[in-house]
Design an enzyme around this catalytic site. Structure first.
Site, PDB file in Angstrom:
ATOM      1  N   CYS A 171      35.026 114.851  -6.118  1.00 44.06           N
ATOM      2  CA  CYS A 171      36.296 114.653  -5.364  1.00 44.06           C
ATOM      3  C   CYS A 171      37.351 115.376  -5.702  1.00 44.06           C
ATOM      4  O   CYS A 171      37.727 115.333  -7.576  1.00 44.06           O
ATOM      5  CB  CYS A 171      37.145 113.192  -5.291  1.00 44.06           C
ATOM      6  SG  CYS A 171      37.917 112.334  -4.510  1.00 44.06           S
ATOM      7  N   HIS A 342      34.830 108.085   0.827  1.00 45.45           N
ATOM      8  CA  HIS A 342      35.061 108.053  -0.166  1.00 45.45           C
ATOM      9  C   HIS A 342      36.521 108.863  -0.663  1.00 45.45           C
ATOM     10  O   HIS A 342      37.607 107.985  -0.563  1.00 45.45           O
ATOM     11  CB  HIS A 342      34.312 108.878  -1.156  1.00 45.45           C
ATOM     12  CG  HIS A 342      35.002 109.145  -2.253  1.00 45.45           C
ATOM     13  ND1 HIS A 342      34.562 108.437  -3.706  1.00 45.45           N
ATOM     14  CD2 HIS A 342      35.889 110.222  -3.039  1.00 45.45           C
ATOM     15  CE1 HIS A 342      35.860 108.927  -4.875  1.00 45.45           C
ATOM     16  NE2 HIS A 342      36.049 109.837  -3.995  1.00 45.45           N
ATOM     17  N   GLU A 343      36.828 110.172   0.823  1.00 43.88           N
ATOM     18  CA  GLU A 343      38.315 110.216   0.886  1.00 43.88           C
ATOM     19  C   GLU A 343      39.143 109.087   1.364  1.00 43.88           C
ATOM     20  O   GLU A 343      39.964 108.539   1.192  1.00 43.88           O
ATOM     21  CB  GLU A 343      38.336 111.286   1.273  1.00 43.88           C
ATOM     22  CG  GLU A 343      37.623 112.273   0.499  1.00 43.88           C
ATOM     23  CD  GLU A 343      38.241 112.874  -0.828  1.00 43.88           C
ATOM     24  OE1 GLU A 343      39.106 112.418  -0.729  1.00 43.88           O
ATOM     25  OE2 GLU A 343      36.974 113.199  -1.545  1.00 43.88           O
ATOM     26  N   HIS A 346      40.691 106.805  -0.732  1.00 38.24           N
ATOM     27  CA  HIS A 346      41.701 107.012  -1.915  1.00 38.24           C
ATOM     28  C   HIS A 346      43.215 107.147  -0.405  1.00 38.24           C
ATOM     29  O   HIS A 346      44.003 106.370  -0.695  1.00 38.24           O
ATOM     30  CB  HIS A 346      41.798 108.920  -1.328  1.00 38.24           C
ATOM     31  CG  HIS A 346      40.955 108.880  -2.903  1.00 38.24           C
ATOM     32  ND1 HIS A 346      41.061 108.314  -4.037  1.00 38.24           N
ATOM     33  CD2 HIS A 346      39.682 110.115  -3.111  1.00 38.24           C
ATOM     34  CE1 HIS A 346      40.212 109.179  -5.233  1.00 38.24           C
ATOM     35  NE2 HIS A 346      39.529 109.589  -4.118  1.00 38.24           N
ATOM     36  N   HIS A 352      39.359 106.234  -8.868  1.00 38.41           N
ATOM     37  CA  HIS A 352      37.796 107.003  -8.425  1.00 38.41           C
ATOM     38  C   HIS A 352      37.504 105.501  -9.702  1.00 38.41           C
ATOM     39  O   HIS A 352      38.506 104.696 -10.399  1.00 38.41           O
ATOM     40  CB  HIS A 352      37.271 107.616  -9.445  1.00 38.41           C
ATOM     41  CG  HIS A 352      37.634 108.673  -8.544  1.00 38.41           C
ATOM     42  ND1 HIS A 352      38.268 110.320  -9.295  1.00 38.41           N
ATOM     43  CD2 HIS A 352      37.484 109.370  -7.090  1.00 38.41           C
ATOM     44  CE1 HIS A 352      38.295 111.428  -7.889  1.00 38.41           C
ATOM     45  NE2 HIS A 352      37.305 110.414  -7.050  1.00 38.41           N
TER      46      HIS A 352
END
Length: 793
Positions: A171, A342-343, A346, A352
């Protein structure tokens, strides 16, 4: 080819025609399996049968996984698509074409392996079984080997190869900027954790309205087949939804857009540039025509270095920065879906994972290297980050489930989404647990007033004035039920300009912006506001002190506006969650970010810059003239106050709409109105019963003299010893004849006690003619056997 035995059903195994087998990218090892669908045993139907669905609510398939026979349990994801789901593409003329497909039944399921502690599944049954299965640390993909629309056909089941393209797996978010910055309290103190957990208990379910955009390269990659692209995107969204359900958040796909005629932004290998361009397009174009919470771009472009995804941190609900970009980096689209989740993490404030984080499975969503394995859960660190994000009021858009009036698709009863002409929707009759809602009609049951909402209790509306949402802090207002709706009114705040933080700030839209709080948010605990001499640098008009930027030139602040320009602090951490430079001189400390669009380095609007003065757009202005809130509450009737939109809001405990009736008084009046008549009835009944009892007692006293009273009478009325009566005296006494007895029974004198005989006595004469007192004679009277004792007066 070495095979694993994944399904041992010898009579079902048969050669598969080569022409029917699809080419599985880089899948050199797979097992041909035939899933067996298990049909549940049902009791004889005693009620009207339910309408048959194309895809059942629950499914079970038998197969052998990792050498053991297993049963895969699947439950339909009825809420994968938002009610206003739409699809957009562009025709050959470049014109936008938007449709709202009436997808009436869902073929997307989530589930697990029965009797497995750690397992998960995200499966599409639209054409055979296609998706992802995990069992312990083992992950598998399953796909049909032919285009036939059958689930009990030949399928390929192959392991998730963790060695695929490991060199490109990261990432683009830099952890070095976050570990000791704003989110350094990942390992929060125990008291803070308790506060977060307590806050989460009261929070409703979160709804993430998700919009996916595919660039022109993706359109070409899938042979310009819009139906195939839709199927793939829905499978990815189903997997993402499965992950976020573990955080009690529902990800609903509100739209898919495919750039069929060319890219709408400049997409380059520089992920940062592409993210900025997509962010601007989303804010200036997409958000104006389609409501959503977050948008992601899936691109076929190979980003520089090892980056396969990038997103803005803690930006969910932001009009420009609630975005992310993802490279289509794998031949297996569900691996790309893992990067998309995952994004999104954020955007929700998650950093992370690192070594001290505890992951319930082999790999969690926020692991930095995205290619090793498919994630199945969130780590302890991610959960704390997420809770903190919700606590900081940055997530307001996640708590607004779609309104029925916003839904443009055909209502479907049983999809657990409240749509037009529905009172409630608790799912199918099998799923429904709401006793107030009729799952067959999506209507409130007879005799009930409501089925859901903060102002609904035991299927009845709460009374007006009852608090349904308490004030969170000093800049918030409590919301009360109106007695008409089952839903709590929208969140309202104290009128802008209300003092807060012990006079160090003024409320603005529910927040209390102060220099001290901004410095702590920027540099962490131990930070304080720099001396006012530092803020004089803002009068210089340099990169390190200014109020505005015009055409690339830093414009100086006027002397009165110096406290409203660049933010100066003292102390705190040396690391920040944004890219840029930290500059310190004397006791002054400032930050020069690479991206100035977020304004994190400037004094926030609403910050106090003097008595009754606040900073607005880097100017120190008169608060009352700007907010126009002077004496606003005096215009409100009854017990009401003015809110941040200059509307009258009832105080806590006072019933709308006029705010003149107290909820407490209202409840008391109801209680009194009910109990007072009951009390009167009770008293009347008690009096009647008492009188009847007294009458019965009086009759018994008159008719049945007690033994105790007789004893007392014998003691009091025992005659004195007298000489025996001589015969001549007896002859002088008046003879007593029966005819001389009185015809009526006069009341006994009060000083005479009556002895209760052992048998019912006849009427007793108590007086005779004449007033001469005759002593009591022990000698039996001629009539003593008939009339008992005779008392002479």
């Amino acid at each position: 080819m070495q095979q694993w035995s994944l399904l041992v059903v010898s009579f079902l195994l048969s050669p598969v025609p080569v022409s029917a087998i699809k080419e599985l990218p880089k899948a050199k090892k797979y097992e041909v399996v035939y899933p067996i669908r298990l049909h549940p045993l049902r009791k004889r139907e005693t009620q009207e049968p339910e309408p048959k669905e194309t895809f059942e609510t629950e499914l079970r398939y038998k197969m052998t996984v990792n050498g053991k026979v297993a049963v895969l349990y699947l439950k339909k994801n009825n809420k994968l698509l938002a009610p206003d789901y739409s699809e957009t593409y562009y025709n050959s003329s470049g014109n936008k074409v938007t449709t709202s497909p009436q997808i009436m039944d869902s073929c997307y399921y989530q589930g697990h392996i029965v009797n497995e502690k750690v397992s998960a599944a995200s499966i599409s049954t639209c054409q055979g079984l296609r998706g992802y299965i995990s069992q312990g640390d083992e992950k598998y993909f399953i796909e049909p080997l032919s285009s036939e629309n059958l689930d009990e056909q030949a399928h390929a089941l192959f392991k998730d190869d963790s060695n695929e393209d490991q060199e490109k797996s990261n990432c683009g978010v830099d952890d070095a900027l976050w570990l000791q910055g704003l989110h350094q309290d990942v390992a929060l103190p125990a008291t803070r954790l308790i506060k977060l957990n307590d806050g989460m208990v009261q929070e409703p379910k979160k709804y993430i309205e998700y919009y996916v955009v595919l660039d022109n390269g993706e359109f070409k990659k899938y042979n310009k087949n819009l139906a195939e692209i839709r199927k793939i995107v829905l499978e990815m969204a189903n997997y993402i939804n499965m992950l976020y359900n573990k955080l009690d958040a529902h990800v609903a796909l509100v739209g898919v857009e495919i750039w069929t005629d060319g890219d709408k932004i400049k997409i380059t290998p520089d992920a940062n540039t592409t993210l900025e361009n997509f962010s601007k397009w989303r804010g200036n174009d997409l958000l104006k025509r389609k409501h959503h919470d977050i948008a992601q771009l899936i691109s076929s472009t190979d980003f520089s270095g090892s980056t396969v995804g990038l997103a803005f941190m803690s930006s969910m609900c932001s009009p420009y920065h609630s975005v992310g970009i993802v490279q289509d980096h794998s031949n297996y689209h569900l691996r790309v879906a893992g990067t998309m989740a995952h994004e999104m993490g954020h955007n929700l404030g998650m950093i992370h994972d690192y070594l001290s984080c505890k992951c319930p499975s082999e790999v969690c969503v926020m692991e930095q290297s995205l290619r090793f394995h498919m994630p199945t859960d969130f780590s302890s660190c991610s959960r704390v980050n997420y809770k903190q994000f919700l606590e900081e009021k940055l997530s307001h858009c996640l708590f607004n489930s779609p309104l029925p009036s916003d839904i443009i698709s055909t209502p479907v009863c049983g999809n657990q989404l409240l749509e037009m002409n529905e009172d409630c929707d608790c799912g199918t009759p099998k799923e429904c647990t709401n006793k107030c809602c009729d799952a067959r009609t999506c209507k409130i049951k007879a005799g009930f007033q409501c089925a859901l909402g903060e102002c609904c209790e035991k299927c009845q509306l709460k009374k007006p004035g009852v608090v349904c949402r308490a004030a969170k802090d000093e800049c918030d207002l409590p919301e009360v039920c109106d007695g008409k709706s089952s839903h709590c009114p929208g969140d309202r705040f104290r009128v802008n300009g209300s003092p807060c933080q012990n006079g160090h700030g003024y409320c603005l839209k529910g927040k209390c912006p102060t220099l001290q709080q901004q410095c702590m948010d920027m540099w962490g605990p131990g930070t304080k506001v720099a001396n006012t001499s530092c803020y004089k640098q803002n009068e210089g008009g340099t990169k390190y002190g200014y109020c505005h930027v015009e055409n690339g030139t830093h414009m100086p602040c006027k002397a009165k506006d110096a406290m409203c320009g660049k933010l100066f602090c003292e102390g705190g951490s040396g690391d920040l969650p944004w890219k840029g430079l930290t500059i310190s001189f004397l006791t002054c400390k400032l930050f020069d970010p690479e991206d100035t669009s977020q304004g994190v380095d400037m004094v926030a609007n609403g910050t106090k810059c003097g008595t009754n003065k606040v900073c607005i757009n880097a100017e120190c202005v008169d608060m009352e003239k700007t907010y126009k809130s002077a004496n606003c509450s005096s215009k409100c009737k009854g017990h009401a106050v003015c809110d941040h939109e200059l509307q009258c809001q009832c105080k806590e405990g006072w019933a709308p709409p006029d705010c003149e009736n107290s909820a407490t008084v209202f409840h008391f009046s109801i209680v009194v109105g009910v109990l007072f008549p009951l009390a009167v009835i009770f008293v009347v009944v008690a009096i009647v019963i008492q009188r009847q009892s007294a009458r019965r007692k009086q009759r018994r006293v008159q008719r049945l003299p007690s033994t105790k009273d007789a004893k007392l009478h014998n003691q009091k009325c025992r005659p004195q010893k007298v000489k025996d009566v001589q015969p001549q005296e007896m002859s002088q006494m008046k003879k007593l004849h029966v005819s001389d007895l009185p015809s009526e029974e006069p009341e006994p004198p009060p000083d005479v006690l009556i002895t209760k005989p052992n048998f019912p006595p006849p009427p007793i004469p108590v007086s005779l003619t004449g007033r001469a007192k005759v002593p009591f004679v022990k000698t039996p009277h001629p009539f003593s056997q008939q009339i008992g004792r005779v008392y002479l007066k």
